[in-house]
Write a protein that holds these residues in place. Structure first.
Motif, mmCIF file in Angstrom:
data_model
loop_
_atom_site.group_PDB
_atom_site.id
_atom_site.type_symbol
_atom_site.label_atom_id
_atom_site.label_comp_id
_atom_site.label_asym_id
_atom_site.label_seq_id
_atom_site.Cartn_x
_atom_site.Cartn_y
_atom_site.Cartn_z
ATOM 1 N N VAL A 1 -58.818 0.408 52.179
ATOM 2 C CA VAL A 1 -58.927 -0.438 50.995
ATOM 3 C C VAL A 1 -60.370 -0.381 50.513
ATOM 4 C CG1 VAL A 1 -58.709 -2.773 50.087
ATOM 5 C CG2 VAL A 1 -57.116 -1.972 51.843
ATOM 6 N N THR A 2 -60.587 0.064 49.283
ATOM 7 C CA THR A 2 -61.936 0.177 48.736
ATOM 8 C C THR A 2 -61.985 -0.420 47.333
ATOM 9 O OG1 THR A 2 -61.713 2.275 47.540
ATOM 10 C CG2 THR A 2 -62.080 2.403 49.930
ATOM 11 N N LEU A 3 -63.184 -0.426 46.759
ATOM 12 C CA LEU A 3 -63.359 -0.867 45.374
ATOM 13 C C LEU A 3 -63.443 0.313 44.403
ATOM 14 C CD1 LEU A 3 -65.906 -3.835 45.698
ATOM 15 C CD2 LEU A 3 -63.432 -3.934 45.321
ATOM 16 N N GLN A 4 -63.076 1.512 44.864
ATOM 17 C CA GLN A 4 -63.145 2.689 43.997
ATOM 18 C C GLN A 4 -62.324 2.518 42.726
ATOM 19 O OE1 GLN A 4 -62.079 5.239 47.350
ATOM 20 N NE2 GLN A 4 -63.435 6.796 46.517
ATOM 21 N N SER A 5 -61.082 2.053 42.871
ATOM 22 C CA SER A 5 -60.219 1.949 41.692
ATOM 23 C C SER A 5 -60.793 0.958 40.680
ATOM 24 C CB SER A 5 -58.796 1.558 42.099
ATOM 25 O OG SER A 5 -58.788 0.350 42.824
ATOM 26 N N PHE A 6 -61.411 -0.113 41.171
ATOM 27 C CA PHE A 6 -62.061 -1.065 40.256
ATOM 28 C C PHE A 6 -63.198 -0.387 39.493
ATOM 29 C CE2 PHE A 6 -65.796 -3.780 39.643
ATOM 30 C CZ PHE A 6 -65.296 -4.690 38.726
ATOM 31 N N ALA A 7 -64.065 0.329 40.222
ATOM 32 C CA ALA A 7 -65.209 0.986 39.588
ATOM 33 C C ALA A 7 -64.758 2.025 38.576
ATOM 34 C CB ALA A 7 -66.090 1.630 40.652
ATOM 35 N N ILE A 8 -63.767 2.829 38.935
ATOM 36 C CA ILE A 8 -63.292 3.879 38.032
ATOM 37 C C ILE A 8 -62.629 3.274 36.803
ATOM 38 C CG2 ILE A 8 -61.581 5.738 37.815
ATOM 39 C CD1 ILE A 8 -62.257 6.358 40.822
ATOM 40 N N ALA A 9 -61.832 2.229 36.985
ATOM 41 C CA ALA A 9 -61.184 1.579 35.848
ATOM 42 C C ALA A 9 -62.214 0.995 34.893
ATOM 43 C CB ALA A 9 -60.230 0.489 36.340
ATOM 44 N N ALA A 10 -63.229 0.331 35.442
ATOM 45 C CA ALA A 10 -64.260 -0.273 34.597
ATOM 46 C C ALA A 10 -65.073 0.789 33.862
ATOM 47 C CB ALA A 10 -65.174 -1.156 35.445
ATOM 48 N N LEU A 11 -65.429 1.873 34.558
ATOM 49 C CA LEU A 11 -66.191 2.950 33.923
ATOM 50 C C LEU A 11 -65.402 3.595 32.786
ATOM 51 C CD1 LEU A 11 -67.781 4.700 37.037
ATOM 52 C CD2 LEU A 11 -69.019 3.578 35.189
ATOM 53 N N ALA A 12 -64.150 3.920 33.047
ATOM 54 C CA ALA A 12 -63.329 4.577 32.025
ATOM 55 C C ALA A 12 -63.095 3.655 30.832
ATOM 56 C CB ALA A 12 -61.996 5.016 32.629
ATOM 57 N N ALA A 13 -62.895 2.371 31.112
ATOM 58 C CA ALA A 13 -62.670 1.422 30.020
ATOM 59 C C ALA A 13 -63.934 1.183 29.207
ATOM 60 C CB ALA A 13 -62.159 0.102 30.589
ATOM 61 N N GLY A 14 -65.068 1.185 29.872
ATOM 62 C CA GLY A 14 -66.316 0.932 29.175
ATOM 63 C C GLY A 14 -66.877 2.132 28.441
ATOM 64 N N PHE A 15 -66.561 3.342 28.949
ATOM 65 C CA PHE A 15 -67.198 4.547 28.404
ATOM 66 C C PHE A 15 -66.231 5.527 27.751
ATOM 67 C CE2 PHE A 15 -70.387 3.790 32.056
ATOM 68 C CZ PHE A 15 -71.027 2.822 31.308
ATOM 69 N N GLY A 16 -64.939 5.360 27.947
ATOM 70 C CA GLY A 16 -63.971 6.232 27.298
ATOM 71 C C GLY A 16 -63.461 7.351 28.185
ATOM 72 N N MET A 17 -62.489 8.099 27.652
ATOM 73 C CA MET A 17 -61.768 9.089 28.437
ATOM 74 C C MET A 17 -62.654 10.231 28.917
ATOM 75 S SD MET A 17 -58.283 11.225 27.497
ATOM 76 C CE MET A 17 -59.047 12.196 26.202
ATOM 77 N N ARG A 18 -63.427 10.828 28.028
ATOM 78 C CA ARG A 18 -64.186 12.014 28.421
ATOM 79 C C ARG A 18 -65.286 11.693 29.428
ATOM 80 N NH1 ARG A 18 -65.033 14.388 22.420
ATOM 81 N NH2 ARG A 18 -64.977 12.144 22.010
ATOM 82 N N ILE A 19 -65.991 10.578 29.213
ATOM 83 C CA ILE A 19 -67.014 10.177 30.177
ATOM 84 C C ILE A 19 -66.347 9.793 31.500
ATOM 85 C CG2 ILE A 19 -68.629 8.325 30.770
ATOM 86 C CD1 ILE A 19 -69.987 10.192 28.998
#
Length: 202
Positions: free
Chosen positions: A51-69
């Motif tokens: 169990v990690t916080l990876q999915s949280f970090a990736i979801a937040a990054l993609a939502a904040g910066f968009g698909m390509r980033i």
């Protein structure tokens, strides 16, 4: 010359010159891999999938910066791991990628693409829509991880070979469903909250 859109937090604050935009995008991608690595290290070491916080970090990054980033960041993160850097929850290397968590790691790439797709179309300002997009991306990530486990089931001694599907689901998917719903909700609220403070109104 930009990897994001005006509908994302990053797009709202992009510098005007093309060189500065590219430099900013590159820096965001590299820093994003550091954030995902840090999130991976915050884990509960259960087997076969921690169990990690990876999915949280990736979801937040993609939502904040968009698909390509988002996709570029996860792709660089996976490349770093493939070259042996200890960026994953408990290490790195090609053998790690080929292990039980490999499908989930590859699934993160698709997850970032799906969530970023929603963000590029304005979901970053709409919590319910963004949360829905995150849940779709998260579900696809889980499906890929589960399929990976089934594909390697014959070599996985920790699985009950008489009931592989049910045992793989019970050990590697079911325990994480509630946690990931909470993580996606927190990520959606974080990004939409930041948008309400700093995003472009209109």
């Amino acid at each position: 010359m930009t990897l994001t859109t005006p509908n994302t937090l990053l797009g709202t604050y992009q510098p005007k010159s093309d060189v500065a935009k590219l430099a900013t995008n590159a820096a965001i991608v590299v820093l994003g891999t550091l954030l995902i690595t840090a999130a991976a290290k915050i884990n509960v070491p259960v087997w076969p999938v921690p169990v990690t916080l990876q999915s949280f970090a990736i979801a937040a990054l993609a939502a904040g910066f968009g698909m390509r980033i988002g996709v570029a960041t996860v792709a660089l993160y996976l490349l770093e791991g493939a070259f042996g850097l200890p960026v994953f929850a408990t290490g790195g290397g090609l053998a790690y990628l080929a292990g039980p968590t490999g499908g989930f790691l590859i699934g993160f790439l698709v997850m970032a693409g799906i969530i970023g797709f929603f963000a590029d179309r304005g979901a970053s300002s709409r919590p319910v829509t963004l949360f829905a997009g995150m849940m779709v991306g998260n579900a696809v990530m889980f499906a890929l991880g589960f399929a990976w486990l089934l594909a390697m089931a014959g070599a996985a001694q920790w699985l009950d070979q008489s009931n592989v599907v049910a045992d793989a689901f019970a050990k590697a998917v079911q325990p994480f469903i509630v946690w990931d719903i909470l993580k996606m909700a927190l990520a959606a609220l974080t990004v939409t909250g930041l948008w309400s403070l700093f995003g472009r109104k209109g």
